[in-house]
Write a protein that holds these residues in place. Structure first.
Motif, PDB file in Angstrom:
ATOM      1  N   SER A   1     -92.461 -88.849  12.724  1.00  0.00           N
ATOM      2  CA  SER A   1     -93.742 -89.071  13.378  1.00  0.00           C
ATOM      3  C   SER A   1     -94.878 -89.026  12.354  1.00  0.00           C
ATOM      4  CB  SER A   1     -93.954 -87.984  14.440  1.00  0.00           C
ATOM      5  OG  SER A   1     -95.301 -87.706  14.638  1.00  0.00           O
ATOM      6  N   PRO A   2     -95.970 -89.755  12.588  1.00  0.00           N
ATOM      7  CA  PRO A   2     -97.133 -89.659  11.707  1.00  0.00           C
ATOM      8  C   PRO A   2     -97.882 -88.343  11.875  1.00  0.00           C
ATOM      9  CG  PRO A   2     -97.635 -91.059  13.567  1.00  0.00           C
ATOM     10  CD  PRO A   2     -96.175 -90.734  13.677  1.00  0.00           C
ATOM     11  N   PHE A   3     -97.555 -87.604  12.928  1.00  0.00           N
ATOM     12  CA  PHE A   3     -98.202 -86.318  13.169  1.00  0.00           C
ATOM     13  C   PHE A   3     -97.444 -85.245  12.391  1.00  0.00           C
ATOM     14  CE2 PHE A   3     -98.520 -88.352  17.604  1.00  0.00           C
ATOM     15  CZ  PHE A   3     -99.498 -89.231  17.165  1.00  0.00           C
ATOM     16  N   GLY A   4     -98.156 -84.288  11.882  1.00  0.00           N
ATOM     17  CA  GLY A   4     -97.510 -83.244  11.096  1.00  0.00           C
ATOM     18  C   GLY A   4     -96.494 -82.444  11.884  1.00  0.00           C
ATOM     19  N   GLU A   5     -96.829 -82.134  13.125  1.00  0.00           N
ATOM     20  CA  GLU A   5     -95.941 -81.341  13.966  1.00  0.00           C
ATOM     21  C   GLU A   5     -95.125 -82.275  14.839  1.00  0.00           C
ATOM     22  OE1 GLU A   5     -96.309 -77.519  17.041  1.00  0.00           O
ATOM     23  OE2 GLU A   5     -98.074 -78.467  16.158  1.00  0.00           O
ATOM     24  N   SER A   6     -93.816 -82.023  14.962  1.00  0.00           N
ATOM     25  CA  SER A   6     -92.992 -82.954  15.723  1.00  0.00           C
ATOM     26  C   SER A   6     -92.046 -82.286  16.716  1.00  0.00           C
ATOM     27  CB  SER A   6     -92.158 -83.817  14.770  1.00  0.00           C
ATOM     28  OG  SER A   6     -91.249 -83.020  14.036  1.00  0.00           O
ATOM     29  N   SER A   7     -91.730 -81.008  16.542  1.00  0.00           N
ATOM     30  CA  SER A   7     -90.734 -80.362  17.395  1.00  0.00           C
ATOM     31  C   SER A   7     -91.383 -79.707  18.613  1.00  0.00           C
ATOM     32  CB  SER A   7     -89.954 -79.315  16.602  1.00  0.00           C
ATOM     33  OG  SER A   7     -90.821 -78.318  16.110  1.00  0.00           O
ATOM     34  N   ASN A   8     -90.559 -79.476  19.641  1.00  0.00           N
ATOM     35  CA  ASN A   8     -90.977 -78.790  20.860  1.00  0.00           C
ATOM     36  C   ASN A   8     -91.992 -79.594  21.661  1.00  0.00           C
ATOM     37  OD1 ASN A   8     -90.372 -76.485  22.386  1.00  0.00           O
ATOM     38  ND2 ASN A   8     -92.283 -75.494  21.819  1.00  0.00           N
TER      39      ASN A   8
END
Length: 331
Positions: free
Chosen positions: A198-205
């Motif tokens: 993902s282009p977003f830093g956070e991806s889990s949960n």
């Protein structure tokens, strides 16, 4: 004469002008057992033709503004359960019902649900997306593409195996932003089937995903509230119970109505975000006795309503009104 002019000018400086500040409030109408609707709501869809489609733990229902009608699932999809996972609409005005056993679509001429088959077997998916006249149906390890007549066009193998797509939103001309069955945000190349970070830093949960009318992406992370990103992956803002007036950090559904972002929460009612000011308006039974409970599963807006699906209280229709406040200013 000069003294008279001075007096008039002085009075003009203190002319009192009234103006109104519009503050939204909501009238509520409840649809539940009394109207023939089960109390536990899973999904909602407004077909723009005057009907609200309701997915419940006991099947699919249609409310035409006056009465509620239940539609039976095709026999192959009714094994041991009538649970409707989701409802979607396509650009051909077909209504799709998603179950764990497969998908079906509403046929207006027959006024019934028809099972959707591929190779004589039910198609199992979690989501259906539209792209122009095409229909995109992700199944395990494959993205199926159909033309508007529901003729199969192509099957695109996903390069990463064991993947089921739970949510998907358009990202650019080549990619979809998705949430997979591991609750991770990824990018899917719709032409090659390649899945990348993902282009977003956070991806889990990640739990839910929504692209608003301004091109921003809203992501709910389970138990952590919501975050808002731009197309470049930059975090624009976040809302949780620690940094804002958000009433609950478990956000189950996200949608938009008149430039405001609506959040369905598990225990905090509905939270309405005003992005320009970061204000949050809360609809819950703590603020309004007409609001029956605080566990909300899903949201669906129509032209003049927001439909709210409840865990145990059926469907709530919220209609916007305004309170006019008269203020006095000097000019």
């Amino acid at each position: 004469m000069r003294k008279t002019v001075y007096v008039i000018l002085a009075l003009c400086c203190f002319i009192i002008k009234t103006y109104s500040i519009n503050r939204p409030y909501y009238h509520f109408k409840q649809l539940s057992i009394k109207e023939g609707l089960p109390t536990s709501i899973i999904s909602l869809y407004d077909d723009k033709n005057g009907s609200l489609w309701v997915g419940t733990t006991q099947g699919i229902y249609r409310f035409n503004g006056e009465k509620i009608k239940k539609y039976n699932l095709p026999d192959l999809l009714r094994k041991n359960s009538h649970y409707i996972n989701d409802i979607f609409g396509d650009n051909e005005e077909r209504i799709w019902a998603v179950t764990s056993q497969g998908i079906s679509y509403y046929e207006y001429e027959k006024d019934s649900l028809q099972i959707f088959l591929r190779h004589n077997k039910p198609v199992k998916t979690s989501i259906i997306a539209t792209e122009g006249s095409k229909l995109l149906i992700p199944v395990t390890d494959t993205l199926l593409v159909y033309e508007k007549e529901l003729k199969h066009s192509k099957a695109i193998p996903l390069k990463t195996t064991g993947i089921r797509i739970i949510k998907m939103e358009p990202f650019d001309s080549t990619h979809y932003l998705i949430i997979n069955n591991a609750w991770e945000i990824k990018l899917l190349n719709k032409h090659t089937g390649e899945i990348t970070d993902s282009p977003f830093g956070e991806s889990s949960n990640a739990y839910d995903l929504y692209k608003d009318s301004s091109g921003r992406y809203w992501v709910s992370f389970y138990g952590q509230g919501v975050k808002c990103y731009n197309q470049d992956g930059q975090l624009l803002t976040s809302y949780n119970t620690r940094n804002s007036n958000l009433s609950n950090d478990i956000v189950l559904d996200i949608t938009e109505w008149n430039k405001t972002i609506w959040l369905a929460t598990d225990g905090g009612g509905v939270n309405i975000i005003y992005p320009d000011t970061r204000d949050i308006q809360i609809l819950s039974n703590k603020e309004n006795r007409q609001f029956p409970a605080n566990s909300v599963t899903c949201l669906c807006h129509s032209n003049n309503h927001m439909w709210i699906g409840m865990v145990r209280e059926g469907v709530l229709g919220a209609e916007k009104g305004f309170i006019t406040t008269l203020s006095l200013i000097h000019i």
